[in-house]
Design a protein around this motif. Structure first.
Motif, PDB file in Angstrom:
ATOM      1  N   GLN A 194      11.359  -8.996   8.132  1.00 33.28           N
ATOM      2  CA  GLN A 194      11.739  -9.056   6.638  1.00 33.28           C
ATOM      3  C   GLN A 194      10.391  -9.145   5.935  1.00 33.28           C
ATOM      4  OE1 GLN A 194      14.566 -11.978   6.313  1.00 33.28           O
ATOM      5  NE2 GLN A 194      16.130 -10.896   7.468  1.00 33.28           N
ATOM      6  N   ASN A 195       9.690  -9.877   6.325  1.00 36.72           N
ATOM      7  CA  ASN A 195       8.293  -9.855   5.416  1.00 36.72           C
ATOM      8  C   ASN A 195       7.444  -8.665   5.580  1.00 36.72           C
ATOM      9  OD1 ASN A 195       8.945 -12.649   4.759  1.00 36.72           O
ATOM     10  ND2 ASN A 195       7.732 -13.508   6.428  1.00 36.72           N
ATOM     11  N   ALA A 196       7.371  -7.996   6.798  1.00 32.52           N
ATOM     12  CA  ALA A 196       6.827  -6.942   6.858  1.00 32.52           C
ATOM     13  C   ALA A 196       7.419  -5.897   5.984  1.00 32.52           C
ATOM     14  CB  ALA A 196       6.883  -6.363   8.092  1.00 32.52           C
ATOM     15  N   ALA A 197       8.545  -5.743   5.858  1.00 33.34           N
ATOM     16  CA  ALA A 197       9.445  -4.655   5.136  1.00 33.34           C
ATOM     17  C   ALA A 197       9.046  -4.988   3.916  1.00 33.34           C
ATOM     18  CB  ALA A 197      10.719  -4.713   5.387  1.00 33.34           C
ATOM     19  N   ALA A 198       9.176  -6.132   3.336  1.00 28.89           N
ATOM     20  CA  ALA A 198       8.840  -6.531   1.785  1.00 28.89           C
ATOM     21  C   ALA A 198       7.364  -6.137   1.483  1.00 28.89           C
ATOM     22  CB  ALA A 198       9.057  -8.074   1.439  1.00 28.89           C
ATOM     23  N   ALA A 199       6.606  -6.486   2.402  1.00 32.63           N
ATOM     24  CA  ALA A 199       4.994  -6.115   2.269  1.00 32.63           C
ATOM     25  C   ALA A 199       4.784  -4.471   2.113  1.00 32.63           C
ATOM     26  CB  ALA A 199       3.955  -6.730   3.124  1.00 32.63           C
ATOM     27  N   ALA A 200       5.572  -4.102   2.990  1.00 32.24           N
ATOM     28  CA  ALA A 200       5.363  -2.301   2.919  1.00 32.24           C
ATOM     29  C   ALA A 200       6.018  -1.810   1.680  1.00 32.24           C
ATOM     30  CB  ALA A 200       6.035  -1.942   4.170  1.00 32.24           C
ATOM     31  N   LYS A 201       7.168  -2.556   1.087  1.00 36.53           N
ATOM     32  CA  LYS A 201       7.748  -1.914  -0.310  1.00 36.53           C
ATOM     33  C   LYS A 201       6.701  -2.443  -1.374  1.00 36.53           C
ATOM     34  CE  LYS A 201      11.776  -2.773  -2.982  1.00 36.53           C
ATOM     35  NZ  LYS A 201      13.279  -3.369  -3.022  1.00 36.53           N
ATOM     36  N   GLN A 202       6.158  -3.401  -1.483  1.00 37.58           N
ATOM     37  CA  GLN A 202       5.148  -3.695  -2.142  1.00 37.58           C
ATOM     38  C   GLN A 202       4.001  -2.864  -2.267  1.00 37.58           C
ATOM     39  OE1 GLN A 202       3.892  -7.912  -2.191  1.00 37.58           O
ATOM     40  NE2 GLN A 202       3.248  -7.823  -4.381  1.00 37.58           N
ATOM     41  N   GLN A 203       3.632  -2.455  -1.205  1.00 35.09           N
ATOM     42  CA  GLN A 203       2.364  -1.746  -1.147  1.00 35.09           C
ATOM     43  C   GLN A 203       2.686  -0.247  -1.773  1.00 35.09           C
ATOM     44  OE1 GLN A 203       1.059  -1.533   2.816  1.00 35.09           O
ATOM     45  NE2 GLN A 203      -0.013  -3.526   2.424  1.00 35.09           N
ATOM     46  N   ALA A 204       3.816   0.129  -1.257  1.00 34.35           N
ATOM     47  CA  ALA A 204       4.289   1.573  -1.865  1.00 34.35           C
ATOM     48  C   ALA A 204       4.526   1.816  -3.480  1.00 34.35           C
ATOM     49  CB  ALA A 204       5.665   1.886  -0.995  1.00 34.35           C
ATOM     50  N   GLU A 205       4.996   0.472  -3.688  1.00 31.09           N
ATOM     51  CA  GLU A 205       5.261   0.348  -5.377  1.00 31.09           C
ATOM     52  C   GLU A 205       3.918   0.322  -6.018  1.00 31.09           C
ATOM     53  OE1 GLU A 205       7.404  -3.358  -6.028  1.00 31.09           O
ATOM     54  OE2 GLU A 205       9.439  -2.364  -5.538  1.00 31.09           O
ATOM     55  N   GLN A 206       2.838  -0.303  -5.401  1.00 25.94           N
ATOM     56  CA  GLN A 206       1.598  -0.474  -6.142  1.00 25.94           C
ATOM     57  C   GLN A 206       0.895   1.042  -5.993  1.00 25.94           C
ATOM     58  OE1 GLN A 206      -0.480  -3.414  -3.903  1.00 25.94           O
ATOM     59  NE2 GLN A 206       0.588  -4.960  -5.111  1.00 25.94           N
ATOM     60  N   ALA A 207       1.050   1.628  -4.705  1.00 23.39           N
ATOM     61  CA  ALA A 207       0.473   3.174  -4.523  1.00 23.39           C
ATOM     62  C   ALA A 207       0.968   3.984  -5.527  1.00 23.39           C
ATOM     63  CB  ALA A 207       0.706   3.661  -3.255  1.00 23.39           C
ATOM     64  N   ALA A 208       2.647   3.969  -5.725  1.00 18.00           N
ATOM     65  CA  ALA A 208       3.150   4.644  -7.093  1.00 18.00           C
ATOM     66  C   ALA A 208       2.642   4.515  -8.373  1.00 18.00           C
ATOM     67  CB  ALA A 208       4.641   4.444  -6.738  1.00 18.00           C
ATOM     68  N   GLU A 209       2.436   3.261  -8.562  1.00 18.29           N
ATOM     69  CA  GLU A 209       1.705   2.728 -10.021  1.00 18.29           C
ATOM     70  C   GLU A 209       0.378   3.365 -10.078  1.00 18.29           C
ATOM     71  OE1 GLU A 209       1.764   0.708 -13.699  1.00 18.29           O
ATOM     72  OE2 GLU A 209       3.408   1.454 -12.381  1.00 18.29           O
ATOM     73  N   ALA A 210      -0.216   3.384  -8.949  1.00 26.31           N
ATOM     74  CA  ALA A 210      -1.745   3.644  -9.143  1.00 26.31           C
ATOM     75  C   ALA A 210      -1.790   5.092  -9.253  1.00 26.31           C
ATOM     76  CB  ALA A 210      -2.490   3.419  -7.949  1.00 26.31           C
ATOM     77  N   GLN A 211      -0.740   5.921  -8.646  1.00 22.70           N
ATOM     78  CA  GLN A 211      -0.730   7.315  -8.905  1.00 22.70           C
ATOM     79  C   GLN A 211      -0.129   7.719 -10.399  1.00 22.70           C
ATOM     80  OE1 GLN A 211       1.958   8.789  -5.766  1.00 22.70           O
ATOM     81  NE2 GLN A 211       0.305   8.630  -4.234  1.00 22.70           N
ATOM     82  N   ARG A 212       0.604   6.881 -11.005  1.00 25.46           N
ATOM     83  CA  ARG A 212       1.078   7.122 -12.111  1.00 25.46           C
ATOM     84  C   ARG A 212      -0.066   6.942 -13.211  1.00 25.46           C
ATOM     85  NH1 ARG A 212       2.521   4.440 -16.543  1.00 25.46           N
ATOM     86  NH2 ARG A 212       2.094   2.553 -15.520  1.00 25.46           N
ATOM     87  N   LEU A 213      -0.695   6.000 -12.922  1.00 26.50           N
ATOM     88  CA  LEU A 213      -1.790   5.639 -13.904  1.00 26.50           C
ATOM     89  C   LEU A 213      -2.877   6.950 -13.875  1.00 26.50           C
ATOM     90  CD1 LEU A 213      -2.433   1.941 -13.497  1.00 26.50           C
ATOM     91  CD2 LEU A 213      -1.460   2.957 -15.452  1.00 26.50           C
ATOM     92  N   GLN A 214      -3.036   7.406 -12.632  1.00 28.28           N
ATOM     93  CA  GLN A 214      -4.294   8.402 -12.641  1.00 28.28           C
ATOM     94  C   GLN A 214      -3.741   9.579 -13.231  1.00 28.28           C
ATOM     95  OE1 GLN A 214      -7.207   7.952 -11.290  1.00 28.28           O
ATOM     96  NE2 GLN A 214      -7.867  10.027 -11.242  1.00 28.28           N
ATOM     97  N   ALA A 215      -2.477   9.829 -13.004  1.00 26.06           N
ATOM     98  CA  ALA A 215      -1.673  11.149 -13.659  1.00 26.06           C
ATOM     99  C   ALA A 215      -1.868  10.946 -15.281  1.00 26.06           C
ATOM    100  CB  ALA A 215      -0.480  11.219 -13.297  1.00 26.06           C
ATOM    101  N   ALA A 216      -1.774   9.681 -15.514  1.00 29.39           N
ATOM    102  CA  ALA A 216      -1.807   9.479 -17.133  1.00 29.39           C
ATOM    103  C   ALA A 216      -3.027   9.973 -17.810  1.00 29.39           C
ATOM    104  CB  ALA A 216      -1.424   8.191 -17.644  1.00 29.39           C
ATOM    105  N   LYS A 217      -4.182   9.369 -16.811  1.00 26.68           N
ATOM    106  CA  LYS A 217      -5.682   9.440 -17.223  1.00 26.68           C
ATOM    107  C   LYS A 217      -6.097  10.991 -17.183  1.00 26.68           C
ATOM    108  CE  LYS A 217      -7.083   4.946 -15.451  1.00 26.68           C
ATOM    109  NZ  LYS A 217      -7.826   4.386 -14.617  1.00 26.68           N
TER     110      LYS A 217
END
Length: 340
Positions: A194-217
């Motif tokens: 469960q912890n590994a799944a939560a960590a993977a989900k958090q990393q995916a969310e952070q990667a998506a946020e980074a892509q969104r910021l990059q697209a906005a720039k």
């Protein structure tokens, strides 16, 4: 009269046997033969059946023949015969109702003074105890308890019973401990998944946020480039450095590259507690994490230390401004959930 006296004296001188002495000798021999067939031979046969290396001792399992239809109706001689057969078949204390100990004790119920049964129980007690110990080692606890109770009826004061009861109790505790360890290991594995799944989900969310910021720039960059010619026309005499000033600084966010899952507190796991912790952290120019503080948590002070310890070991790719690393402050939430 004198002739008879002289004849008797001559017979004694020649070694003739006195009839009374001869009768006594015959009686003693008869008793010895009876004792051999009634007492010593059954014991020898029983002991031979229990001696290691004999054909009886080499049988893989005891005979499982059906017990006599009505044991109570058997005579003493029939019960003794059943007991000897059970001894030869290695059926000392098992199966229930069809073993040597029960037959011998039934003999003593019918004939309390029967020496054959009493001696057989005494001399084979150690063999019955050994068979019971093997049952304990095989973890057949219900059967082992029955066999111990049967031995106790045969010789309630024998010290071997205390040893057998202690071994049975120890094996039961060992089995309980192994089962608990297996259950704990299963829970720990589920929690890690469960912890590994939560960590993977958090990393995916952070990667998506980074892509969104990059697209906005990237979308904002053409607008800034279109405004540059107008600014240059208004200030034709400005140096080249002044002309580049209106362009926005190029900033990239810190990216998590190593995440350590928090350890679930033992007390919270036992109490089935779940919750979350919001932490604030500083990512330095080298990507290390520092100044980790708890902003909020639920429940209070239960998961704080575990969250701080885990976040302090995270590693980031540092944020940059115009290609130069810079320190940034971030806020993250750590979830603590039990799998069900």
């Amino acid at each position: 009269m004198d002739n008879r006296h002289r004849l008797s004296s001559r017979c004694l001188e020649r070694g003739a046997v006195n009839p009374v002495t001869l009768a006594v000798v015959v009686i003693v021999v008869a008793l010895a033969i009876a004792a051999w067939f009634l007492i010593f031979k059954p014991y020898r046969d029983a002991a031979a059946g229990m001696t290691p290396g004999t054909p009886s001792a080499q049988k893989a399992t005891a005979s499982r023949e059906a017990p006599p239809a009505n044991v109570d109706a058997l005579s003493v001689d029939q019960l003794l015969a059943e007991a000897r057969t059970a001894m030869n078949d290695q059926r000392l204390v098992a199966p229930a109702g069809n073993n040597a100990f029960e037959f011998y004790m039934k003999v003593l119920q019918k004939q309390p003074g029967n020496q054959v049964a009493a001696d057989a129980l005494r001399e084979t007690f150690s063999y019955g105890a050994a068979a019971t110990e093997q049952t304990i080692n095989q973890r057949e606890f219900t059967e082992a308890q029955r066999e111990i109770d049967l031995l106790a009826k045969a010789d309630p004061e024998n010290y071997t019973l205390t040893i057998l009861r202690s071994k049975l109790d120890a094996q039961r505790k060992t089995l309980d401990r192994e089962q608990q360890q297996a259950l704990d290991a299963q829970k720990a594995q589920q929690l890690a998944q469960q912890n590994a799944a939560a960590a993977a989900k958090q990393q995916a969310e952070q990667a998506a946020e980074a892509q969104r910021l990059q697209a906005a720039k990237e979308q904002a960059a053409p607008a800034g480039a279109a405004q540059q010619p107008a600014a240059a026309a208004e200030r034709p005499a400005a140096p080249a450095a002044r002309q580049a000033a209106p362009q926005a600084d190029a900033i990239s966010d810190a990216v998590l590259i190593r995440q350590v899952s928090p350890r679930y507190p033992t007390a919270a796991m036992r109490a089935n507690q779940e919750g979350w912790v919001d932490v604030e952290l500083t990512v330095g120019t080298d990507g290390t994490v520092g100044n980790v503080t708890v902003v909020d948590s639920q429940p209070k002070h239960v998961f704080d230390r575990s969250a701080i310890d885990a976040v302090s070991r995270w590693e980031y790719k540092p944020a940059t401004r115009n290609g130069e690393p810079m320190a940034v402050t971030l806020r993250r939430r750590l979830q603590f959930n039990l799998g069900r």
